[in-house]
Design a protein around this motif. Sequence first.
Motif, PDB file in Angstrom:
ATOM      1  N   PRO A 122       0.604  -1.052   0.020  1.00 36.52           N
ATOM      2  CA  PRO A 122       0.069   0.138   0.194  1.00 36.52           C
ATOM      3  C   PRO A 122       0.542   0.971  -0.138  1.00 36.52           C
ATOM      4  CG  PRO A 122      -1.142  -1.410   1.179  1.00 36.52           C
ATOM      5  CD  PRO A 122       0.556  -1.707   1.420  1.00 36.52           C
ATOM      6  N   ALA A 123       2.071   1.240   0.636  1.00 35.56           N
ATOM      7  CA  ALA A 123       2.708   2.276   0.480  1.00 35.56           C
ATOM      8  C   ALA A 123       3.117   3.252  -0.488  1.00 35.56           C
ATOM      9  CB  ALA A 123       4.339   2.491   1.686  1.00 35.56           C
ATOM     10  N   ASN A 124       3.219   2.095  -1.817  1.00 36.86           N
ATOM     11  CA  ASN A 124       3.412   2.243  -2.814  1.00 36.86           C
ATOM     12  C   ASN A 124       2.140   2.520  -3.942  1.00 36.86           C
ATOM     13  OD1 ASN A 124       6.268   3.414  -3.225  1.00 36.86           O
ATOM     14  ND2 ASN A 124       7.083   0.913  -3.106  1.00 36.86           N
ATOM     15  N   ALA A 125       1.127   2.616  -3.401  1.00 36.56           N
ATOM     16  CA  ALA A 125      -0.045   2.712  -4.432  1.00 36.56           C
ATOM     17  C   ALA A 125      -0.116   3.700  -5.290  1.00 36.56           C
ATOM     18  CB  ALA A 125      -1.102   1.795  -3.457  1.00 36.56           C
ATOM     19  N   ALA A 126      -0.130   4.689  -4.738  1.00 36.77           N
ATOM     20  CA  ALA A 126      -0.303   6.058  -5.606  1.00 36.77           C
ATOM     21  C   ALA A 126       1.292   5.662  -6.710  1.00 36.77           C
ATOM     22  CB  ALA A 126       0.093   7.456  -4.492  1.00 36.77           C
ATOM     23  N   ALA A 127       1.412   5.067  -6.132  1.00 41.58           N
ATOM     24  CA  ALA A 127       2.755   5.041  -7.888  1.00 41.58           C
ATOM     25  C   ALA A 127       2.395   4.145  -8.842  1.00 41.58           C
ATOM     26  CB  ALA A 127       4.798   4.577  -7.121  1.00 41.58           C
ATOM     27  N   TYR A 128       1.418   3.305  -8.051  1.00 40.88           N
ATOM     28  CA  TYR A 128       1.198   1.970  -9.330  1.00 40.88           C
ATOM     29  C   TYR A 128      -0.226   2.722 -10.065  1.00 40.88           C
ATOM     30  CZ  TYR A 128       3.836  -1.060  -5.724  1.00 40.88           C
ATOM     31  OH  TYR A 128       4.780  -1.620  -5.118  1.00 40.88           O
ATOM     32  N   GLN A 129      -0.330   3.085  -8.980  1.00 41.63           N
ATOM     33  CA  GLN A 129      -1.898   3.698 -10.255  1.00 41.63           C
ATOM     34  C   GLN A 129      -1.620   4.880 -11.176  1.00 41.63           C
ATOM     35  OE1 GLN A 129      -5.583   2.230  -9.706  1.00 41.63           O
ATOM     36  NE2 GLN A 129      -5.502   3.305 -11.418  1.00 41.63           N
ATOM     37  N   ALA A 130      -0.533   5.678 -10.501  1.00 41.05           N
ATOM     38  CA  ALA A 130       0.218   6.783 -11.901  1.00 41.05           C
ATOM     39  C   ALA A 130       0.884   5.787 -13.531  1.00 41.05           C
ATOM     40  CB  ALA A 130       0.807   7.753 -11.166  1.00 41.05           C
ATOM     41  N   ASN A 131       1.374   4.955 -12.423  1.00 41.14           N
ATOM     42  CA  ASN A 131       2.030   4.019 -13.871  1.00 41.14           C
ATOM     43  C   ASN A 131       0.960   3.693 -14.554  1.00 41.14           C
ATOM     44  OD1 ASN A 131       5.223   5.076 -13.016  1.00 41.14           O
ATOM     45  ND2 ASN A 131       4.750   2.746 -12.082  1.00 41.14           N
TER      46      ASN A 131
END
Length: 228
Positions: A122-131
């Motif tokens: 979850p800590a990288n969820a924003a980055a995954y979504q942006a990618n």
Amino acid sequence: GDVVRQVGGDAIDLKVLLPAGAAARGFPPTPQDATLIANADLVFANGLNLEEFLEKLIENAGGSARVVAVSDGITTIEGHEEHAEGDEAQAHEGADPHVWTDPNNVRVWTRNIAAALSELNPANAAAYQANAERYDQTLQTLDAWVQEQVAQVAPEKRQMVVDHDAFSYFAQRYGFETVGEVVPGYSTMSAPSARELAQLEDAIRQLGVKAVFVGSTVNPALAERVAA
């Protein structure tokens, strides 16, 4: 593997079991592959019974990896697979697994991959979504480009002869008709009879087919013979 790389970026440690150009059907996993599975947090697969080797590999490897079928949620095309068992050809009904030939299906992959990675980390969820959103735009651009190219072909000329039935999603999306297959069904493991080849060659002559489309994981020798 490439789509997972697009979504995960530098935040994941990605290992791809099948090398580029390898066919999933009949792929022989190695002990090193079992080790990768045992140490994995997630295993991404196309699904739809494409990776027949994977279930046994996971069972033998152990570990606690969650398996994510990236094709979940795609509206599939039903087809048939033929393969040899002894001296007889066996046919099985099922969903055509070659969903990636329509970029819009890869958009579904992208969403599934982003969701699975976000749940794991979850800590990288924003980055995954942006990618994922960035790659989704790339796929939409690709789809529009294909439509522009196809528009240059008269509808009555949009007929395809293929090495095996791997282009159904492409044909459905862009208005093509598959009028013949060198190898019946959607598995590269089967073999055509002399009668089936003769019928295909007759169809090629009758329709004035100008090309046979061959996948990169298939030996083109038989298709070249038919074309000649």
